[in-house]
Motif scaffolding. Structure first.
Motif, PDB file in Angstrom:
ATOM      1  N   GLU A 150       0.836  -1.187   0.000  1.00  0.00           N
ATOM      2  CA  GLU A 150       0.000   0.000   0.000  1.00  0.00           C
ATOM      3  C   GLU A 150       0.870   1.236   0.000  1.00  0.00           C
ATOM      4  O   GLU A 150       1.991   1.233   0.486  1.00  0.00           O
ATOM      5  CB  GLU A 150      -0.902   0.002   1.244  1.00  0.00           C
ATOM      6  CG  GLU A 150      -1.836  -1.188   1.307  1.00  0.00           C
ATOM      7  CD  GLU A 150      -2.559  -1.246   2.632  1.00  0.00           C
ATOM      8  OE1 GLU A 150      -2.358  -0.335   3.465  1.00  0.00           O
ATOM      9  OE2 GLU A 150      -3.318  -2.198   2.841  1.00  0.00           O
ATOM     10  N   GLU A 151       0.351   2.330  -0.541  1.00  0.00           N
ATOM     11  CA  GLU A 151       1.119   3.565  -0.580  1.00  0.00           C
ATOM     12  C   GLU A 151       1.321   4.091   0.829  1.00  0.00           C
ATOM     13  O   GLU A 151       0.415   4.078   1.656  1.00  0.00           O
ATOM     14  CB  GLU A 151       0.368   4.613  -1.413  1.00  0.00           C
ATOM     15  CG  GLU A 151       1.154   5.903  -1.579  1.00  0.00           C
ATOM     16  CD  GLU A 151       0.397   6.922  -2.404  1.00  0.00           C
ATOM     17  OE1 GLU A 151       0.886   8.050  -2.527  1.00  0.00           O
ATOM     18  OE2 GLU A 151      -0.686   6.591  -2.903  1.00  0.00           O
ATOM     19  N   ALA A 152       2.520   4.527   1.104  1.00  0.00           N
ATOM     20  CA  ALA A 152       2.838   4.990   2.456  1.00  0.00           C
ATOM     21  C   ALA A 152       2.106   6.270   2.772  1.00  0.00           C
ATOM     22  O   ALA A 152       1.922   7.123   1.923  1.00  0.00           O
ATOM     23  CB  ALA A 152       4.350   5.202   2.595  1.00  0.00           C
ATOM     24  N   GLU A 153       1.682   6.362   4.039  1.00  0.00           N
ATOM     25  CA  GLU A 153       1.083   7.597   4.530  1.00  0.00           C
ATOM     26  C   GLU A 153       2.191   8.459   5.095  1.00  0.00           C
ATOM     27  O   GLU A 153       2.779   8.132   6.115  1.00  0.00           O
ATOM     28  CB  GLU A 153       0.055   7.281   5.620  1.00  0.00           C
ATOM     29  CG  GLU A 153      -1.138   6.491   5.149  1.00  0.00           C
ATOM     30  CD  GLU A 153      -2.150   7.345   4.420  1.00  0.00           C
ATOM     31  OE1 GLU A 153      -1.948   8.567   4.367  1.00  0.00           O
ATOM     32  OE2 GLU A 153      -3.114   6.804   3.895  1.00  0.00           O
ATOM     33  N   THR A 154       2.532   9.505   4.450  1.00  0.00           N
ATOM     34  CA  THR A 154       3.635  10.331   4.892  1.00  0.00           C
ATOM     35  C   THR A 154       3.145  11.633   5.447  1.00  0.00           C
ATOM     36  O   THR A 154       1.977  11.986   5.331  1.00  0.00           O
ATOM     37  CB  THR A 154       4.594  10.609   3.724  1.00  0.00           C
ATOM     38  OG1 THR A 154       3.863  11.227   2.670  1.00  0.00           O
ATOM     39  CG2 THR A 154       5.208   9.319   3.211  1.00  0.00           C
ATOM     40  N   GLY A 155       4.052  12.356   6.070  1.00  0.00           N
ATOM     41  CA  GLY A 155       3.731  13.633   6.685  1.00  0.00           C
ATOM     42  C   GLY A 155       3.552  14.721   5.676  1.00  0.00           C
ATOM     43  O   GLY A 155       3.506  14.497   4.468  1.00  0.00           O
ATOM     44  N   PRO A 156       3.452  15.979   6.105  1.00  0.00           N
ATOM     45  CA  PRO A 156       3.142  17.081   5.243  1.00  0.00           C
ATOM     46  C   PRO A 156       4.252  17.424   4.271  1.00  0.00           C
ATOM     47  O   PRO A 156       4.072  18.225   3.379  1.00  0.00           O
ATOM     48  CB  PRO A 156       2.931  18.239   6.228  1.00  0.00           C
ATOM     49  CG  PRO A 156       3.668  17.835   7.450  1.00  0.00           C
ATOM     50  CD  PRO A 156       3.600  16.372   7.509  1.00  0.00           C
ATOM     51  N   GLY A 157       5.400  16.775   4.365  1.00  0.00           N
ATOM     52  CA  GLY A 157       6.468  17.060   3.417  1.00  0.00           C
ATOM     53  C   GLY A 157       7.809  16.973   4.093  1.00  0.00           C
ATOM     54  O   GLY A 157       7.923  17.071   5.303  1.00  0.00           O
ATOM     55  N   THR A 158       8.832  16.694   3.300  1.00  0.00           N
ATOM     56  CA  THR A 158      10.163  16.576   3.865  1.00  0.00           C
ATOM     57  C   THR A 158      11.096  17.638   3.307  1.00  0.00           C
ATOM     58  O   THR A 158      12.304  17.506   3.424  1.00  0.00           O
ATOM     59  CB  THR A 158      10.736  15.177   3.573  1.00  0.00           C
ATOM     60  OG1 THR A 158      10.707  14.929   2.165  1.00  0.00           O
ATOM     61  CG2 THR A 158       9.930  14.107   4.280  1.00  0.00           C
ATOM     62  N   HIS A 159      10.555  18.653   2.668  1.00  0.00           N
ATOM     63  CA  HIS A 159      11.402  19.747   2.225  1.00  0.00           C
ATOM     64  C   HIS A 159      11.931  20.480   3.451  1.00  0.00           C
ATOM     65  O   HIS A 159      11.247  20.625   4.467  1.00  0.00           O
ATOM     66  CB  HIS A 159      10.620  20.698   1.328  1.00  0.00           C
ATOM     67  CG  HIS A 159      10.162  20.051   0.050  1.00  0.00           C
ATOM     68  ND1 HIS A 159      11.045  19.581  -0.897  1.00  0.00           N
ATOM     69  CD2 HIS A 159       8.927  19.793  -0.431  1.00  0.00           C
ATOM     70  CE1 HIS A 159      10.365  19.057  -1.906  1.00  0.00           C
ATOM     71  NE2 HIS A 159       9.079  19.167  -1.648  1.00  0.00           N
ATOM     72  N   LEU A 160      13.157  20.974   3.340  1.00  0.00           N
ATOM     73  CA  LEU A 160      13.782  21.643   4.467  1.00  0.00           C
ATOM     74  C   LEU A 160      12.962  22.835   4.942  1.00  0.00           C
ATOM     75  O   LEU A 160      12.850  23.085   6.143  1.00  0.00           O
ATOM     76  CB  LEU A 160      15.197  22.082   4.086  1.00  0.00           C
ATOM     77  CG  LEU A 160      16.034  22.695   5.211  1.00  0.00           C
ATOM     78  CD1 LEU A 160      16.164  21.725   6.377  1.00  0.00           C
ATOM     79  CD2 LEU A 160      17.401  23.110   4.694  1.00  0.00           C
ATOM     80  N   GLY A 161      12.368  23.566   4.010  1.00  0.00           N
ATOM     81  CA  GLY A 161      11.544  24.710   4.397  1.00  0.00           C
ATOM     82  C   GLY A 161      10.365  24.311   5.263  1.00  0.00           C
ATOM     83  O   GLY A 161      10.028  24.996   6.234  1.00  0.00           O
ATOM     84  N   THR A 162       9.745  23.180   4.929  1.00  0.00           N
ATOM     85  CA  THR A 162       8.619  22.690   5.734  1.00  0.00           C
ATOM     86  C   THR A 162       9.082  22.313   7.130  1.00  0.00           C
ATOM     87  O   THR A 162       8.411  22.599   8.131  1.00  0.00           O
ATOM     88  CB  THR A 162       7.979  21.468   5.052  1.00  0.00           C
ATOM     89  OG1 THR A 162       7.549  21.834   3.748  1.00  0.00           O
ATOM     90  CG2 THR A 162       6.792  20.956   5.855  1.00  0.00           C
ATOM     91  N   LEU A 163      10.247  21.658   7.212  1.00  0.00           N
ATOM     92  CA  LEU A 163      10.773  21.240   8.505  1.00  0.00           C
ATOM     93  C   LEU A 163      11.129  22.445   9.365  1.00  0.00           C
ATOM     94  O   LEU A 163      10.882  22.452  10.577  1.00  0.00           O
ATOM     95  CB  LEU A 163      12.003  20.353   8.304  1.00  0.00           C
ATOM     96  CG  LEU A 163      11.794  19.102   7.448  1.00  0.00           C
ATOM     97  CD1 LEU A 163      13.093  18.329   7.319  1.00  0.00           C
ATOM     98  CD2 LEU A 163      10.707  18.216   8.032  1.00  0.00           C
ATOM     99  N   VAL A 164      11.717  23.464   8.744  1.00  0.00           N
ATOM    100  CA  VAL A 164      12.046  24.684   9.489  1.00  0.00           C
ATOM    101  C   VAL A 164      10.778  25.346  10.019  1.00  0.00           C
ATOM    102  O   VAL A 164      10.741  25.859  11.144  1.00  0.00           O
ATOM    103  CB  VAL A 164      12.847  25.663   8.602  1.00  0.00           C
ATOM    104  CG1 VAL A 164      13.002  27.012   9.286  1.00  0.00           C
ATOM    105  CG2 VAL A 164      14.221  25.081   8.278  1.00  0.00           C
ATOM    106  N   GLY A 165       9.723  25.326   9.212  1.00  0.00           N
ATOM    107  CA  GLY A 165       8.450  25.878   9.672  1.00  0.00           C
ATOM    108  C   GLY A 165       7.930  25.181  10.905  1.00  0.00           C
ATOM    109  O   GLY A 165       7.408  25.814  11.834  1.00  0.00           O
ATOM    110  N   GLU A 166       8.088  23.845  10.955  1.00  0.00           N
ATOM    111  CA  GLU A 166       7.652  23.100  12.141  1.00  0.00           C
ATOM    112  C   GLU A 166       8.495  23.481  13.362  1.00  0.00           C
ATOM    113  O   GLU A 166       7.982  23.578  14.476  1.00  0.00           O
ATOM    114  CB  GLU A 166       7.754  21.599  11.876  1.00  0.00           C
ATOM    115  CG  GLU A 166       6.745  21.083  10.854  1.00  0.00           C
ATOM    116  CD  GLU A 166       6.679  19.566  10.843  1.00  0.00           C
ATOM    117  OE1 GLU A 166       6.671  18.966  11.935  1.00  0.00           O
ATOM    118  OE2 GLU A 166       6.642  18.987   9.750  1.00  0.00           O
TER     119      GLU A 166
END
Length: 519
Positions: A291-307
């Protein structure tokens, strides 16, 4: 003489039987396997004076197959892979064996063995919550409490697949996700109805449903995956021998006997035989059913910095809300220790020494986990408990700062104020305290800066502040380890440096005014 000869003969006979075997046993190299016993049953847990669990028995079986002895090495669950790169004298390990799920990010740095268990994710709730949470879809619904609506609170083990799954697109921000490094703690909060639910790997779910208080599985388990053993990248020989031992144990029924002993054998484990004949690892499609993996909102560095920035907001709120309260309590305690009768100074002194002599972590545990057991009215939300715990702890240090400031004021100033007709309380308010506050600006500012960093301890009571968020992102985004570390350190610096500037300004400003007033 006859007796002596008899005993010499007996010792020689005993040596002939046990001596060589004992030496051979000692010469066997250890198989050092990393685990976190705090994760608890049924993986690794203590029964009497020894550790038991299905992974303990699996480690012993593997060590025997490899001609080694089993040696357990303890560590924090989410940091166990890092121990693979350390030598033995620094608690280094040969393998990680502790319910680690097959994950693409880990496979890049720590190649895995063939699977030794097929798990699914289970949803555990209190039996009184079954009508409200009867399935996975109910996690997205808000519940009404006290006339207001709030999200369903769900506890997970930080860094686990359950954590990653609930951050995925199916649930995302629809629920109130609470992170903790201890499965037993999360389960206990569900038993106390302080969390609505928890999502854990099925072995843990089955154990706690059987042995816990009023817990049930809601809905069918989902999102199957594999438990694997992590190894060092260049250790192909050890990995091959482990694979052979695991396949042998699957085929001859050894693993089945171990799992049946702990009530973990089910139809899913029949699939292990299939994977003994297939290339490993399989293509990463999310789970073992493809099955397709359920992933988080994104792994781009900008997204991570926002978190990280949003988590820094929680750190700021905890600090700004708790430190003024600590200053107020500390000032009251300091005034009591300096100006109150002798009988009151003793308990105030004990208050200060007790808080300074016990860890902040223990105090937070007491406020959040133990106080509710004394009386339900003492049950606090994680955020309130964090503010109270930090304020109470730092009040002891502020009390000593203010006491030093009060003692630095000449006694003659109080006597002069009383001679002018001021009441003692007025004299303290107008003459003594303002001067003491000016004196203690540097140490108080240092404590405020230290408080920003100490908020990280609040992660143990389900608060996701900056350090907890960094650990969370680190577990799932190991390609950005250095970048995330620098961003986290930078955010702490951005939060604390303006305070140092403000303290310098206040020192100059108030110092000038004080000098002018004395002239």
């Amino acid at each position: 003489m006859t007796v002596k000869r008899y005993w010499l003969f007996a010792l020689a006979a005993a040596w002939s039987w046990s001596g060589p075997a004992a030496l051979a046993q000692e010469k066997k190299p250890p198989l050092r396997w990393g685990t976190d016993p705090t994760g608890g049953a049924p993986y690794v847990y203590k029964e009497g004076d020894k550790f038991v669990g299905f992974e303990v028995e699996l480690a012993e079986y593997l060590a025997e197959q490899l001609g080694r002895t089993s040696q357990m090495v303890r560590g924090d669950w989410d940091k166990l892979p890092e121990l693979l790169g350390k030598p033995a004298y620094e608690d280094g390990i040969d393998i990680v064996l502790n319910g680690y799920e097959l994950r693409e990010d880990l496979e890049k740095s720590y190649p895995s063995t063939v699977p030794y268990y097929v798990y699914k994710l289970g949803l555990v709730v209190h039996k009184d919550s079954v009508g409200r949470i009867s399935g996975w879809s109910d996690l997205r619904r808000e519940r009404e409490e006290g006339g207001t609506r709030r999200k369903i609170s769900v506890g997970v083990l930080g860094g686990s697949v359950a954590h990653e799954y609930l951050k995925g697109k199916e649930f995302g921000n629809a629920l109130d996700l609470r992170i903790n490094p201890d499965v037993a703690t999360v389960i206990g909060l569900v038993e106390q109805k302080r969390l609505d639910a928890t999502v854990q790997d099925l072995p843990a779910c089955l154990y706690y449903v059987r042995h816990g208080k009023d817990l049930v599985l809601a809905d069918e388990p989902r999102n199957p995956g594999f438990y694997v053993i992590l190894t060092r990248k260049g250790d192909e020989e050890l990995r091959a021998r482990l694979n052979a031992a695991i396949k042998r144990g699957i085929r001859d029924g050894t693993l089945k006997r171990i799992y049946e002993k702990y009530g973990l054998w089910n139809a899913d484990q029949e699939r292990l035989l299939y994977w003994t004949e297939q290339p490993w690892p399989p293509p990463f499609t999310g789970n073992e059913e493809g099955e397709e993996a359920e992933t988080g909102p994104g792994t781009h560095l900008g997204t991570l910095v926002g978190e990280l920035v949003r988590a820094a907001g929680v750190t700021i709120f905890l600090s700004v809300a708790s430190f003024p309260l600590a200053m107020l309590i500390g000032l009251v305690v300091a005034l009591g220790r300096v100006y109150s009768p002798g009988w009151l100074r003793i308990p105030l002194g004990l208050y200060v020494e007790f808080l300074r002599g016990t860890p902040l972590l223990l105090q937070l545990y007491f406020v959040f986990y133990l106080l509710p057991q004394l009386h339900p009215v003492l049950t606090f939300s994680p955020l309130v408990a964090g503010i109270l715990g930090l304020a109470i702890n730092y009040s002891a240090y502020e009390a000593e700062n203010y006491r030093a400031g009060l003692l630095a004021i000449p006694k003659g100033q109080m006597e002069a104020a009383l001679a002018l007709g001021m009441k003692p309380l007025t004299a303290l308010q107008v003459v003594i305290v303002p001067q003491a506050v000016r004196i203690v600006i540097p140490p108080v500012t240092n404590d405020f800066i230290a408080l920003f960093k100490d908020t990280s301890v609040c992660s143990v009571i389900l608060i996701t502040e900056l350090t907890r968020k960094y650990n969370e992102l680190y577990n799932f985004n190991r390609d950005y380890v250095i970048e995330l570390a620098f961003v986290t350190a930078g955010l702490y610096l951005v939060m604390s440096y303006p305070l140092a500037l403000l303290a310098g300004y206040l020192e100059r400003r108030l110092g000038t005014h004080a000098t002018g007033g004395q002239r």
